[in-house]
Design a protein around this motif. Structure first.
Motif, PDB file in Angstrom:
ATOM      1  N   VAL A 282       0.842  -1.180   0.000  1.00 47.81           N
ATOM      2  CA  VAL A 282       0.000   0.000   0.000  1.00 47.81           C
ATOM      3  C   VAL A 282       0.886   1.243   0.000  1.00 47.81           C
ATOM      4  O   VAL A 282       1.939   1.257   0.635  1.00 47.81           O
ATOM      5  CB  VAL A 282      -0.973   0.001   1.203  1.00 47.81           C
ATOM      6  N   ASN A 283       0.462   2.251  -0.733  1.00 45.78           N
ATOM      7  CA  ASN A 283       1.159   3.527  -0.787  1.00 45.78           C
ATOM      8  C   ASN A 283       0.515   4.449   0.255  1.00 45.78           C
ATOM      9  O   ASN A 283      -0.538   5.050   0.002  1.00 45.78           O
ATOM     10  CB  ASN A 283       1.061   4.126  -2.189  1.00 45.78           C
ATOM     11  N   THR A 284       1.132   4.552   1.407  1.00 47.34           N
ATOM     12  CA  THR A 284       0.575   5.307   2.524  1.00 47.34           C
ATOM     13  C   THR A 284       0.391   6.777   2.180  1.00 47.34           C
ATOM     14  O   THR A 284      -0.638   7.378   2.509  1.00 47.34           O
ATOM     15  CB  THR A 284       1.478   5.154   3.762  1.00 47.34           C
TER      16      THR A 284
ATOM     17  N   LYS B 274      -0.216   8.141  -0.701  1.00 50.67           N
ATOM     18  CA  LYS B 274      -1.374   8.283  -1.580  1.00 50.67           C
ATOM     19  C   LYS B 274      -2.672   8.126  -0.794  1.00 50.67           C
ATOM     20  O   LYS B 274      -3.633   8.867  -1.036  1.00 50.67           O
ATOM     21  CB  LYS B 274      -1.308   7.241  -2.705  1.00 50.67           C
ATOM     22  N   VAL B 275      -2.697   7.217   0.150  1.00 54.83           N
ATOM     23  CA  VAL B 275      -3.902   7.012   0.957  1.00 54.83           C
ATOM     24  C   VAL B 275      -4.243   8.294   1.717  1.00 54.83           C
ATOM     25  O   VAL B 275      -5.387   8.748   1.717  1.00 54.83           O
ATOM     26  CB  VAL B 275      -3.738   5.829   1.939  1.00 54.83           C
TER      27      VAL B 275
ATOM     28  N   TYR C  78      -6.772   4.914   9.410  1.00 56.57           N
ATOM     29  CA  TYR C  78      -5.912   4.172   8.476  1.00 56.57           C
ATOM     30  C   TYR C  78      -5.710   2.729   8.953  1.00 56.57           C
ATOM     31  O   TYR C  78      -5.816   1.788   8.161  1.00 56.57           O
ATOM     32  CB  TYR C  78      -4.581   4.902   8.331  1.00 56.57           C
TER      33      TYR C  78
ATOM     34  N   ASN D 223       4.594   0.228   0.651  1.00 63.00           N
ATOM     35  CA  ASN D 223       5.324   0.002  -0.595  1.00 63.00           C
ATOM     36  C   ASN D 223       6.742   0.561  -0.560  1.00 63.00           C
ATOM     37  O   ASN D 223       7.598   0.108  -1.302  1.00 63.00           O
ATOM     38  CB  ASN D 223       4.562   0.555  -1.796  1.00 63.00           C
TER      39      ASN D 223
ATOM     40  N   ASP E 121      -0.650  -4.322  -5.301  1.00 63.32           N
ATOM     41  CA  ASP E 121      -0.957  -2.997  -4.769  1.00 63.32           C
ATOM     42  C   ASP E 121      -2.443  -2.898  -4.422  1.00 63.32           C
ATOM     43  O   ASP E 121      -3.301  -3.033  -5.285  1.00 63.32           O
ATOM     44  CB  ASP E 121      -0.583  -1.920  -5.789  1.00 63.32           C
TER      45      ASP E 121
ATOM     46  N   THR F  37      -3.645  -0.152  -2.674  1.00 65.16           N
ATOM     47  CA  THR F  37      -3.814   1.238  -2.243  1.00 65.16           C
ATOM     48  C   THR F  37      -5.226   1.748  -2.499  1.00 65.16           C
ATOM     49  O   THR F  37      -5.854   2.320  -1.596  1.00 65.16           O
ATOM     50  CB  THR F  37      -2.786   2.145  -2.943  1.00 65.16           C
ATOM     51  N   ASP F  38      -5.745   1.548  -3.693  1.00 63.15           N
ATOM     52  CA  ASP F  38      -7.090   2.049  -4.005  1.00 63.15           C
ATOM     53  C   ASP F  38      -8.154   1.364  -3.151  1.00 63.15           C
ATOM     54  O   ASP F  38      -9.135   2.005  -2.748  1.00 63.15           O
ATOM     55  CB  ASP F  38      -7.393   1.876  -5.492  1.00 63.15           C
TER      56      ASP F  38
END
Length: 170
Positions: A32-34, A36-37, A108, A127, A138, A140-141
């Motif tokens: 996960v791209n923190t 971006k979240v 989160y 990530n 991934d 993330t979304d």
């Protein structure tokens, strides 16, 4: 001899089939791209908007205090009062910032746990700590969707509802 080898190989294959493949699949790992979240989720956007509103309000207070200090008859006392007020405003902003960070971290973590169980994942890793991963890993979304489903509210710490924006996540 050849028949014994074939039988031994067959027995070995059956043993591996019986004990080696117990029906479990390998644990799923996701990334996960923190950043971006936090930037794209509704709670993240609401937290930023809340802090922007607090910052604007505190800057306005600071400007008023500065005007008072400039027009005061006793400049030395006024400057000391201004410095003390400035420290108080900085502490208030830091406390508000910490509240937003704490709230967003809680949301989160819930979103990560919801995603992990919903998508049957064993591990979700940031990530930026993973050396290589396929795009399919991934999530993330999906985490953003989960985070958007969790309500997050930000309230002024001093209890004064007029001193903070009413911007909240849905």
């Amino acid at each position: 001899m050849r028949i014994k080898s074939i039988c031994l190989f067959g027995l070995l294959a059956l043993t591996l089939l019986a004990f080696g493949c117990n029906g479990k699949t390998a644990p799923s790992v996701a990334v996960v791209n923190t950043d971006k979240v936090y930037k794209e989720s509704e709670p993240g956007k609401a937290g930023i908007a809340y802090l922007d509103g607090i910052s604007t309000n505190l800057q306005s207070e600071l400007a008023d205090l500065q005007k008072k200090a400039e027009t005061a008859s006793n400049k030395k006392t006024a400057q000391a009062d201004f410095q003390q007020a400035l420290m108080g405003l900085q502490q208030r902003f830091s406390a508000e910032q910490q509240q937003v960070i704490t709230t967003l971290n809680e949301v989160y973590q819930k979103a990560l746990e919801n995603s992990r169980t919903k998508y049957n994942l064993a591990i979700i890793m940031a990530n930026d700590t993973v050396l290589s991963a396929s795009p399919e890993a991934d999530v993330t979304d999906k985490v953003i969707q989960e985070m958007n489903a969790i309500p997050a509210t930000f309230k002024p710490l001093n209890g004064d509802s007029d001193s903070a924006p009413k911007e909240q996540a849905k």
